[in-house]
Design an enzyme around this catalytic site. Structure first.
Site, short mmCIF file in Angstrom:
data_model
loop_
_atom_site.label_atom_id
_atom_site.label_comp_id
_atom_site.label_asym_id
_atom_site.label_seq_id
_atom_site.Cartn_x
_atom_site.Cartn_y
_atom_site.Cartn_z
N LYS A 1 -9.44 1.93 -26.56
CA LYS A 1 -9.24 2.58 -27.87
C LYS A 1 -9.54 4.06 -27.69
O LYS A 1 -10.30 4.44 -26.80
CB LYS A 1 -10.21 1.99 -28.90
CG LYS A 1 -9.79 2.20 -30.34
CD LYS A 1 -8.88 1.11 -30.85
CE LYS A 1 -8.37 1.40 -32.22
NZ LYS A 1 -7.70 0.23 -32.83
N ASP B 1 -3.20 3.81 -34.83
CA ASP B 1 -4.30 3.23 -35.62
C ASP B 1 -4.41 4.15 -36.85
O ASP B 1 -3.43 4.84 -37.18
CB ASP B 1 -5.60 3.19 -34.80
CG ASP B 1 -6.72 2.40 -35.49
OD1 ASP B 1 -6.66 1.16 -35.50
OD2 ASP B 1 -7.65 3.02 -36.04
N1 LIG Z 1 -1.88 0.01 -37.25
C1 LIG Z 1 -2.09 -1.10 -36.59
O1 LIG Z 1 -1.19 -1.65 -35.95
C2 LIG Z 1 -3.42 -1.75 -36.62
C3 LIG Z 1 -4.42 -1.33 -37.45
N2 LIG Z 1 -5.58 -2.03 -37.54
C4 LIG Z 1 -6.64 -1.62 -38.43
O2 LIG Z 1 -6.18 -1.64 -39.78
C5 LIG Z 1 -6.86 -0.66 -40.56
C6 LIG Z 1 -5.85 0.24 -41.24
O3 LIG Z 1 -5.06 0.88 -40.26
P1 LIG Z 1 -3.64 1.50 -40.59
O4 LIG Z 1 -3.07 0.87 -41.80
O5 LIG Z 1 -2.87 1.51 -39.33
O6 LIG Z 1 -4.03 3.01 -40.90
P2 LIG Z 1 -3.33 4.05 -41.89
O7 LIG Z 1 -3.80 5.38 -41.47
O8 LIG Z 1 -1.88 3.79 -41.98
O9 LIG Z 1 -3.96 3.67 -43.30
C7 LIG Z 1 -5.34 3.62 -43.49
C8 LIG Z 1 -5.62 3.27 -44.94
O10 LIG Z 1 -7.01 3.01 -45.08
C9 LIG Z 1 -7.58 3.96 -45.97
N3 LIG Z 1 -8.89 4.40 -45.49
C10 LIG Z 1 -9.18 4.99 -44.31
N4 LIG Z 1 -10.48 5.26 -44.24
C11 LIG Z 1 -11.01 4.85 -45.40
C12 LIG Z 1 -12.31 4.85 -45.93
N5 LIG Z 1 -13.35 5.36 -45.25
N6 LIG Z 1 -12.50 4.31 -47.16
C13 LIG Z 1 -11.46 3.80 -47.87
N7 LIG Z 1 -10.20 3.77 -47.41
C14 LIG Z 1 -9.99 4.29 -46.20
C15 LIG Z 1 -6.64 5.15 -45.95
O11 LIG Z 1 -6.84 5.93 -47.11
P3 LIG Z 1 -6.84 7.55 -47.00
O12 LIG Z 1 -5.40 7.91 -46.82
O13 LIG Z 1 -7.45 8.02 -48.26
O14 LIG Z 1 -7.68 7.90 -45.80
C16 LIG Z 1 -5.30 4.42 -45.89
O15 LIG Z 1 -4.94 3.90 -47.13
C17 LIG Z 1 -7.82 0.03 -39.59
O16 LIG Z 1 -9.06 -0.65 -39.62
C18 LIG Z 1 -7.17 -0.20 -38.24
O17 LIG Z 1 -8.10 -0.14 -37.18
C19 LIG Z 1 -5.77 -3.18 -36.83
C20 LIG Z 1 -4.84 -3.65 -35.98
C21 LIG Z 1 -3.61 -2.91 -35.73
O1 LIG Z 2 -0.76 -1.87 -30.72
C1 LIG Z 2 -1.74 -1.46 -30.13
O2 LIG Z 2 -1.83 -1.30 -28.93
C2 LIG Z 2 -2.95 -1.03 -30.92
C3 LIG Z 2 -3.40 -1.97 -31.95
C4 LIG Z 2 -4.78 -1.65 -32.35
O3 LIG Z 2 -5.25 -0.54 -32.20
C5 LIG Z 2 -5.61 -2.70 -32.90
O4 LIG Z 2 -5.27 -3.87 -32.73
O5 LIG Z 2 -6.65 -2.38 -33.50
#
Ligand SMILES: NC(=O)C1=CN([C@@H]2O[C@H](COP(=O)(O)OP(=O)(O)OC[C@H]3O[C@@H](n4cnc5c(N)ncnc54)[C@H](OP(=O)(O)O)[C@@H]3O)[C@@H](O)[C@H]2O)C=CC1
Ligand SMILES: O=C(O)CCC(=O)C(=O)O
Length: 447
Positions: A126, A166
Site C-alpha cells: 500500500k 484508493d
Molecule cells: N477503490 C477501491 O478499489 C478500494 C477501496 N477500498 C476502501 O474503500 C474506502 C473508500 O475508498 P474509495 O471509494 O476508493 O475512495 P474515494 O476517494 O473514491 O471516496 C472516499 C469517500 O469516503 C469519504 N471519506 C474519506 N475520508 C473520510 C472521513 N475521514 N470521514 C468521512 N468520510 C470520509 C470521502 O468523502 P470526502 O470527499 O469528503 O473526503 C468520499 O466520499 C477506503 O477505505 C478504501 O481503502 C477498499 C478496497 C478497494
Molecule cells: O486494486 C488494487 O490493487 C488496490 C485495492 C486496494 O487498495 C484495496 O483492496 O484496499
C-alpha cells in the site's frame, strides 16, 4: 491463550507504539490467528506472525510540486511493501492529508490477508501521500502525480509491485501516474491497475469493489435464506466504492437511502434510484462537489451536517468511506433499528467495539478484508489480461468476480465456524488469509 496474544502484542507495540491504526489491525488478526497457530503443529516455533507484521520494505520519499500560482509545495510519499511470499506486492495508493506510516501499514497488513483470500497470486502493499487533492486543479493533480511517480517508478514494476487506486486516487490520477512511469521506463506494461479501457484497463474494475461488497453480503444473506430484495440499505461515503455498492444494491431490488462524505450525510427516504445515483456520480466524479449539494436538486432529501448515517433505520449497512467511521454506539443504534447485515466496503471502518456488538448480537458481519476484496481481485484480473495482451468482456469479468467472492465466502464459512452454528467472518477471513501466506513463507525458509 490470552497470555500468548498479550505477549505478542507487547512485542509489536514496543516497535510500533506510535502507530494506533496499525496496532488495531494487528490486534484483530492476533486474536483469531494466534489460537489457530497454537493448534497447528507446523506453525509452532516459526514466529510467522511476527515476521508478517514487519514490512519487507517501507519507502518514504519527497514529493515536491508547483501549484497554479507558481508556489512550491512538498509532500511525503510512501510505499509499504509488506509481504511478497505469494506474489508481487499489490495494493492501492491513497492521497489524503491523514496519510502516515500507521495508516499505510495497517492498510498494507490487511491487504496481505485480503489478496491471499482472492486465490490470486498477489502479495500485499500500500502507498500514497499526505497530499490533499480537494480543491486542486487538474493541472496541479497532474504535476503532483508526475512528481510522485518520478521517485516511485524505481521501486515498482509489473513483476515487483503493482499499485492502484484508493481514497483520492481514481482514474484521473492513475492516468497521470501511468504516463510518467511509461515515459521514465520507456515501456508499456501493466504496472498499475485501474487504467483506462483504451490503454490496458479492465472492464468492471471501477465497479468491482462496490459490486463485490454487495455480492459478499448477498452470499451472507443467502445463508439465512434471505436476499437484498425489498431491503433498506444505508451506505456511507459517496466515492468509488459507495457509488457502485449503491448501484448493485439497486440492481438486487433494495432501497438505498443514504450516502455521505466527510461533511455529513444525505437521507433520501424515497430512495436513491438510478437517476439520482447518476447525478451523484457526475457531482462527485466530474464536478468534484460535496454530497450536501444533492438536496439542492432533490428537495425531499435532508442533509445532516457532521453526522454519520448509522442512526438511520435499515436492514443492511455498507460502510464504504474510511477507517474507524463506525463506533460501538453506532453499532448499538444499527442493531436497535433492526439491522441484520453489515458488509464493509471500506478498510477497517468498524471499530473493535462495534465488531464486538455485532458479534454479541450474532448478526451477519463481514470484515473488509473479505467483503471488499473484489476490487483487488479484479485488479488481479486486469494484470492477467495485460499479460495475455487481451481483454475480457464485462460479463466474463463480472462472472469471475462473482466466483471469487463466492470462494472467499466459502473459505470464511470453513474457517469461521464458532462451533455453535454461528459464522465469525472475522476469524474465517483472518485464518484463511493467513494459511496461504504462512505456508508459502514456511516453504521459502527464513528470508
Ligand atoms: N477503490 C477501491 O478499489 C478500494 C477501496 N477500498 C476502501 O474503500 C474506502 C473508500 O475508498 P474509495 O471509494 O476508493 O475512495 P474515494 O476517494 O473514491 O471516496 C472516499 C469517500 O469516503 C469519504 N471519506 C474519506 N475520508 C473520510 C472521513 N475521514 N470521514 C468521512 N468520510 C470520509 C470521502 O468523502 P470526502 O470527499 O469528503 O473526503 C468520499 O466520499 C477506503 O477505505 C478504501 O481503502 C477498499 C478496497 C478497494
Ligand atoms: O486494486 C488494487 O490493487 C488496490 C485495492 C486496494 O487498495 C484495496 O483492496 O484496499
Amino acid at each position: 491463550m490470552q497470555d500468548k496474544i498479550n505477549t505478542f502484542m507487547d512485542e509489536v507495540r514496543s516497535r510500533n507504539g506510535h502507530e494506533p491504526e496499525f496496532l488495531q489491525a494487528v490486534q484483530e488478526v492476533a486474536e483469531t490467528v494466534i489460537p489457530y497457530i497454537a493448534s497447528q503443529e507446523i506453525y509452532n516455533g516459526k514466529n510467522i506472525l511476527l515476521r508478517m507484521v514487519e514490512p519487507e520494505r517501507a519507502i518514504t520519499f519527497r514529493v515536491p510540486w508547483v501549484d497554479d500560482d507558481g508556489e512550491i509545495h512538498v509532500n511525503r510519499g510512501y510505499r509499504i511493501q509488506m509481504n511478497s511470499a505469494i506474489g508481487p506486492y499489490k495494493g492501492g495508493l491513497r492521497f489524503h492529508p491523514t496519510v502516515d506510516m500507521s495508516i499505510l501499514k495497517f492498510l498494507a497488513f490487511e491487504q496481505t490477508f485480503k489478496n491471499s483470500l482472492t486465490t490470486l497470486p498477489m502479495g500485499g502493499g500500500k502507498g500514497g501521500a499526505d497530499f490533499d487533492p480537494k480543491g486542486k486543479s487538474d493541472d496541479e493533480i497532474m504535476r503532483f502525480c508526475h512528481s510522485f511517480m518520478s521517485e516511485l517508478f524505481r521501486h515498482i514494476g509489473p513483476n515487483t509491485d503493482i499499485p492502484a487506486g484508493d481514497i483520492g486516487v481514481g482514474g484521473r490520477e492513475i492516468g497521470f501516474l501511468f504516463g510518467m512511469y511509461r515515459k521514465l521506463r520507456n515501456e508499456f506494461t501493466g504496472v498499475l491497475t485501474g487504467k483506462g479501457l483504451t490503454w490496458g484497463g479492465s472492464l468492471i474494475r471501477p465497479e468491482a469493489t462496490g459490486y463485490g461488497t454487495v455480492y459478499f453480503a448477498e452470499n451472507m444473506m443467502k445463508t439465512k435464506n434471505d436476499s437484498f430484495d425489498g431491503k433498506t440499505v444505508v451506505i456511507s461515503g459517496s466515492g468509488n466504492v459507495a457509488q457502485f455498492a449503491a448501484e448493485k444494491a439497486l440492481h438486487l431490488g433494495a432501497k438505498v437511502v443514504t450516502l455521505s462524505d466527510s461533511s455529513g450525510y444525505i437521507l433520501d427516504e424515497d430512495g436513491i434510484d438510478e437517476e439520482k445515483l447518476e447525478f451523484v456520480m457526475t457531482l462527485k466524479n466530474e464536478k468534484r462537489g460535496r454530497i450536501s449539494e444533492y438536496i439542492d436538486t432533490y428537495s425531499n432529501a435532508k442533509f445532516f451536517e457532521g453526522e454519520t448515517p448509522w442512526e438511520v433505520p435499515c436492514d443492511i449497512a455498507l460502510p464504504c468511506a474510511t477507517q474507524n467511521e463506525l463506533n460501538g454506539e453506532d453499532a448499538q443504534k444499527l442493531l436497535e433499528n433492526g439491522c441484520i447485515c453489515v458488509s464493509e466496503g471500506a478498510n477497517m471502518p468498524s471499530m473493535p467495539e462495534a465488531i464486538a456488538e455485532f458479534h454479541k448480537a450474532k448478526i451477519l458481519f463481514a470484515p473488509g478484508k473479505a467483503s471488499n476484496a473484489g476490487g483487488v481481485a479484479t485488479s488481479g484480473l486486469e494484470m492477467s489480461q495485460n499479460s495475455l495482451r487481451m481483454s475480457w468482456s464485462s460479463e466474463e469479468v463480472d462472472n469471475k468476480l462473482k466466483d471469487i467472492m463466492n470462494d472467499i465466502h466459502e473459505k470464511c464459512l470453513e474457517y469461521g465456524d464458532d462451533g455453535n452454528g454461528f459464522t465469525d467472518y472475522v476469524k474465517g477471513a483472518n485464518i484463511a488469509g493467513f494459511v496461504k501466506v504462512a505456508d508459502a513463507m514456511l516453504a521459502q525458509g527464513v528470508v
